[in-house]
Design a protein around this motif. Structure first.
Motif, mmCIF file in Angstrom:
data_model
loop_
_atom_site.group_PDB
_atom_site.id
_atom_site.type_symbol
_atom_site.label_atom_id
_atom_site.label_comp_id
_atom_site.label_asym_id
_atom_site.label_seq_id
_atom_site.Cartn_x
_atom_site.Cartn_y
_atom_site.Cartn_z
ATOM 1 N N PHE A 163 0.841 -1.197 0.000
ATOM 2 C CA PHE A 163 0.000 0.000 0.000
ATOM 3 C C PHE A 163 0.881 1.253 0.000
ATOM 4 C CE2 PHE A 163 -3.878 -2.291 1.653
ATOM 5 C CZ PHE A 163 -4.695 -1.891 0.603
ATOM 6 N N HIS A 164 0.829 1.997 -1.109
ATOM 7 C CA HIS A 164 1.575 3.248 -1.232
ATOM 8 C C HIS A 164 0.702 4.303 -1.894
ATOM 9 C CE1 HIS A 164 5.405 2.114 0.409
ATOM 10 N NE2 HIS A 164 5.412 1.002 -0.309
ATOM 11 N N VAL A 165 1.184 5.542 -1.875
ATOM 12 C CA VAL A 165 0.405 6.674 -2.378
ATOM 13 C C VAL A 165 0.874 7.050 -3.781
ATOM 14 C CG1 VAL A 165 -0.280 9.056 -2.007
ATOM 15 C CG2 VAL A 165 0.026 7.542 -0.046
ATOM 16 N N TYR A 166 -0.098 7.235 -4.656
ATOM 17 C CA TYR A 166 0.151 7.631 -6.038
ATOM 18 C C TYR A 166 -0.598 8.926 -6.316
ATOM 19 C CZ TYR A 166 1.677 2.780 -6.514
ATOM 20 O OH TYR A 166 2.335 1.583 -6.353
ATOM 21 N N LYS A 167 -0.021 9.740 -7.193
ATOM 22 C CA LYS A 167 -0.718 10.954 -7.632
ATOM 23 C C LYS A 167 -1.166 10.750 -9.081
ATOM 24 C CE LYS A 167 0.631 15.182 -6.555
ATOM 25 N NZ LYS A 167 1.361 16.492 -6.592
ATOM 26 N N VAL A 176 -7.011 13.745 -13.075
ATOM 27 C CA VAL A 176 -8.412 13.335 -13.105
ATOM 28 C C VAL A 176 -8.765 12.624 -14.409
ATOM 29 C CG1 VAL A 176 -9.198 15.080 -11.466
ATOM 30 C CG2 VAL A 176 -9.129 15.617 -13.914
ATOM 31 N N SER A 177 -7.890 12.715 -15.406
ATOM 32 C CA SER A 177 -8.105 11.962 -16.651
ATOM 33 C C SER A 177 -7.694 10.505 -16.498
ATOM 34 C CB SER A 177 -7.320 12.606 -17.797
ATOM 35 O OG SER A 177 -5.924 12.565 -17.527
ATOM 36 N N GLY A 178 -7.076 10.168 -15.344
ATOM 37 C CA GLY A 178 -6.687 8.792 -15.068
ATOM 38 C C GLY A 178 -5.227 8.484 -15.329
ATOM 39 N N ASP A 179 -4.433 9.468 -15.690
ATOM 40 C CA ASP A 179 -3.015 9.256 -15.969
ATOM 41 C C ASP A 179 -2.202 9.298 -14.675
ATOM 42 O OD1 ASP A 179 -3.418 9.123 -18.757
ATOM 43 O OD2 ASP A 179 -3.441 11.322 -18.882
ATOM 44 N N LEU A 180 -1.322 8.319 -14.501
ATOM 45 C CA LEU A 180 -0.440 8.297 -13.348
ATOM 46 C C LEU A 180 0.632 9.372 -13.508
ATOM 47 C CD1 LEU A 180 0.711 7.041 -10.727
ATOM 48 C CD2 LEU A 180 1.942 5.406 -12.168
ATOM 49 N N GLU A 181 0.730 10.263 -12.540
ATOM 50 C CA GLU A 181 1.746 11.309 -12.575
ATOM 51 C C GLU A 181 2.987 10.934 -11.773
ATOM 52 O OE1 GLU A 181 -0.010 14.972 -11.334
ATOM 53 O OE2 GLU A 181 -1.352 15.096 -13.067
ATOM 54 N N LYS A 182 2.764 10.280 -10.606
ATOM 55 C CA LYS A 182 3.912 10.008 -9.739
ATOM 56 C C LYS A 182 3.536 8.998 -8.672
ATOM 57 C CE LYS A 182 5.905 13.700 -8.284
ATOM 58 N NZ LYS A 182 6.186 14.933 -7.493
ATOM 59 N N GLN A 183 4.457 8.082 -8.352
ATOM 60 C CA GLN A 183 4.334 7.254 -7.158
ATOM 61 C C GLN A 183 5.094 7.966 -6.056
ATOM 62 O OE1 GLN A 183 5.495 3.138 -7.478
ATOM 63 N NE2 GLN A 183 5.291 2.767 -5.279
ATOM 64 N N LEU A 184 4.372 8.377 -5.019
ATOM 65 C CA LEU A 184 4.991 9.211 -3.981
ATOM 66 C C LEU A 184 5.816 8.409 -2.988
ATOM 67 C CD1 LEU A 184 2.339 11.922 -3.046
ATOM 68 C CD2 LEU A 184 4.545 12.249 -4.130
ATOM 69 N N THR A 185 5.359 7.211 -2.606
ATOM 70 C CA THR A 185 6.080 6.419 -1.603
ATOM 71 C C THR A 185 6.387 5.038 -2.162
ATOM 72 O OG1 THR A 185 4.027 5.630 -0.589
ATOM 73 C CG2 THR A 185 4.993 7.647 0.311
ATOM 74 N N LYS A 186 7.490 4.459 -1.689
ATOM 75 C CA LYS A 186 7.917 3.146 -2.162
ATOM 76 C C LYS A 186 8.600 2.397 -1.023
ATOM 77 C CE LYS A 186 8.881 4.618 -6.951
ATOM 78 N NZ LYS A 186 9.929 4.713 -8.003
ATOM 79 N N GLY A 187 8.604 1.071 -1.126
ATOM 80 C CA GLY A 187 9.319 0.256 -0.152
ATOM 81 C C GLY A 187 8.508 -0.947 0.279
ATOM 82 N N ASN A 188 9.170 -1.913 0.916
ATOM 83 C CA ASN A 188 8.504 -3.119 1.401
ATOM 84 C C ASN A 188 7.884 -2.884 2.771
ATOM 85 O OD1 ASN A 188 9.357 -4.302 -0.944
ATOM 86 N ND2 ASN A 188 11.006 -5.473 -0.012
ATOM 87 N N TRP A 189 7.012 -1.923 2.823
ATOM 88 C CA TRP A 189 6.239 -1.556 3.999
ATOM 89 C C TRP A 189 4.956 -0.910 3.485
ATOM 90 C CZ3 TRP A 189 5.610 3.717 3.763
ATOM 91 C CH2 TRP A 189 6.595 4.430 3.054
ATOM 92 N N GLU A 190 4.010 -0.643 4.372
ATOM 93 C CA GLU A 190 2.709 -0.185 3.899
ATOM 94 C C GLU A 190 2.246 1.092 4.586
ATOM 95 O OE1 GLU A 190 0.564 -3.628 1.771
ATOM 96 O OE2 GLU A 190 -0.145 -3.559 3.840
ATOM 97 N N ARG A 209 -0.974 -6.126 6.698
ATOM 98 C CA ARG A 209 0.193 -5.288 6.985
ATOM 99 C C ARG A 209 1.531 -5.886 6.532
ATOM 100 N NH1 ARG A 209 -0.984 -2.465 12.866
ATOM 101 N NH2 ARG A 209 -2.890 -1.400 12.250
ATOM 102 N N ARG A 210 1.480 -6.938 5.729
ATOM 103 C CA ARG A 210 2.735 -7.519 5.226
ATOM 104 C C ARG A 210 2.754 -7.597 3.700
ATOM 105 N NH1 ARG A 210 5.832 -10.520 9.139
ATOM 106 N NH2 ARG A 210 4.842 -10.524 11.187
ATOM 107 N N GLY A 211 1.942 -6.795 3.048
ATOM 108 C CA GLY A 211 1.966 -6.742 1.598
ATOM 109 C C GLY A 211 0.913 -7.606 0.932
ATOM 110 N N ARG A 212 0.722 -7.315 -0.369
ATOM 111 C CA ARG A 212 -0.340 -7.979 -1.140
ATOM 112 C C ARG A 212 -0.098 -9.476 -1.279
ATOM 113 N NH1 ARG A 212 -0.538 -5.583 -6.779
ATOM 114 N NH2 ARG A 212 1.257 -6.954 -7.085
ATOM 115 N N GLU A 213 1.131 -9.885 -1.601
ATOM 116 C CA GLU A 213 1.415 -11.303 -1.809
ATOM 117 C C GLU A 213 1.120 -12.107 -0.551
ATOM 118 O OE1 GLU A 213 5.124 -14.303 -3.033
ATOM 119 O OE2 GLU A 213 5.379 -12.125 -3.118
ATOM 120 N N PHE A 214 1.516 -11.581 0.601
ATOM 121 C CA PHE A 214 1.305 -12.271 1.869
ATOM 122 C C PHE A 214 -0.178 -12.416 2.170
ATOM 123 C CE2 PHE A 214 0.889 -12.402 6.483
ATOM 124 C CZ PHE A 214 1.866 -13.296 6.860
#
Length: 283
Positions: free
Chosen positions: A29-33, A36-50, A227-232
Motif C-alpha cells: 500500500f503506497h500513495v500515487y498521484k 483526473v483523466s486517469g493518468d499516473l503522474e507520480k508514485q509518492l512512496t515506495k518500499g517493502n512496507w505499507e 500489513r505484510r503486503g499484497r502477496e502475503f
C-alpha cells in the motif's frame, strides 16, 4: 485477486485536476498521484512496507501525513511525505502503534499511541516536528495485578519464506520444570492482526486471566493477515483455510518444542473466521 475500494480518493485542494490514491499496485500500500483523466503522474512512496491511512495535508499540500509500517509490520508510525520529492520523515518516536489526527490547517498533529509497556498516551506534535508535548497519559489499570510474562516469539511460515510473530503469555508463578496446558487464540483471516506492539502486545485481558489459572496463552498471525503486503495477504485466495492452517500448525510445532508445554493438552478457540480456523486445526 481482491477488489477492495476501501480507501477514498484525496482530491487536491491546490490543483483540482489531481488526486492522491492509496493502492497496492506495486505489492504494498503506497500513495500515487493521478490526474483526473486517469493518468499516473507520480508514485509518492515506495518500499517493502505499507501506508495504512492518509491523515491529511499541510498548508498548500507541501506535506502529506500518513500512518505507516515503516519500522515493522508490528508497528504504526505517523510520518510526513514531501509531495514534491516523496521523501518520508517519521514524526513519532516511541516504539508502538501510533494513530494520528491532523488539525484542519495542517499545523499540528495529535498522536495517540501505546507501546507494549505503556497504555494509551496522547501527544501533540507540531507539523514541523519541533514542538512535542504530552497531553494525556493513561494510568495502568493492571498495575496492582500479578501478570504472567508476555513475550513475542518468531515462527517461520510453512513455506519457509516469512518470519511470523507469535505472542506467548506464560502462567503466573511460571516454573519451567512443570508442564502447562495451552489455549491457542486464532483468527487468521484477511484484514486481521492479533499481534502487534501496542499495549501488552495487543493481548486480551481474559488471556491473562487464563495465565492466572495455570494456562499458557498463544496467538500467531499467519499468511493471509494484513500489513505484510499484497502477496502475503492474498496468498490464500481461492484456497481459504489451507495455508493458514499450515502456518498455524507450525505454531503448534513450536509449542510442542517447548519443554514446559503439555503437548496432550493444547486447545484452540475463536469465532467467525477464527471459528473456521478452529475447526481446521482440530481436524
Amino acid at each position: 485477486k481482491y477488489v477492495e475500494p476501501l480507501n477514498p480518493l484525496w482530491f487536491s485542494e491546490v490543483n483540482s485536476e489531481e488526486f492522491y490514491y492509496l493502492s497496492r499496485r506495486d505489492g504494498w500500500f503506497h500513495v500515487y498521484k493521478y490526474s483526473v483523466s486517469g493518468d499516473l503522474e507520480k508514485q509518492l512512496t515506495k518500499g517493502n512496507w505499507e501506508i495504512s491511512r492518509i491523515l491529511g495535508f499541510s498548508d498548500k499540500e507541501r506535506y502529506m501525513y500518513v500512518e505507516a509500517t515503516i519500522e515493522s509490520p508490528l508497528e504504526l508510525h505517523v510520518c510526513r511525505v514531501d509531495t514534491r520529492t516523496g521523501k518520508l520523515e517519521k514524526m513519532t518516536v516511541e516504539e508502538g502503534v501510533h494513530r494520528g489526527l491532523i488539525s484542519k490547517n495542517g499545523s499540528y498533529l495529535l498522536d495517540q499511541f501505546s507501546t507494549p509497556q505503556t497504555p494509551s498516551q496522547t501527544g501533540l506534535i507540531a507539523a514541523n516536528g519541533k514542538v512535542r508535548r504530552t497531553l494525556y497519559q493513561a494510568e495502568n489499570p493492571l498495575e496492582n495485578y500479578r501478570l504472567g510474562e508476555n513475550k513475542l516469539v518468531p515462527v517461520i511460515s510453512a513455506d519457509g519464506k516469512t518470519e511470523l510473530t507469535g505472542r506467548l503469555i506464560l502462567p503466573v508463578d511460571f516454573d519451567p520444570e512443570k508442564k502447562y496446558p495451552v489455549v491457542v487464540y486464532v483468527y487468521g483471516g484477511p484484514h486481521s492482526q492479533l499481534v502487534d506492539k501496542s499495549w501488552l502486545n495487543a493481548a486480551n485481558w481474559w488471556q491473562y486471566y487464563m495465565a492466572g489459572e495455570g494456562f499458557i496463552s498463544f496467538t500467531m498471525d499467519n499468511r493471509g493477515t494484513n500489513r505484510r503486503g499484497r502477496e502475503f495477504e492474498t496468498s490464500i485466495h481461492r484456497r481459504l483455510g489451507i495455508l493458514e492452517t499450515e502456518d498455524q500448525m507450525k505454531g503448534i510445532e513450536y509449542l510442542k518444542s517447548l519443554p514446559y508445554v503439555d503437548a496432550d493438552r493444547i486447545g484452540v478457540h475463536r469465532w467467525s473466521y477464527g471459528g473456521f480456523m478452529t475447526l481446521n486445526m482440530m481436524l
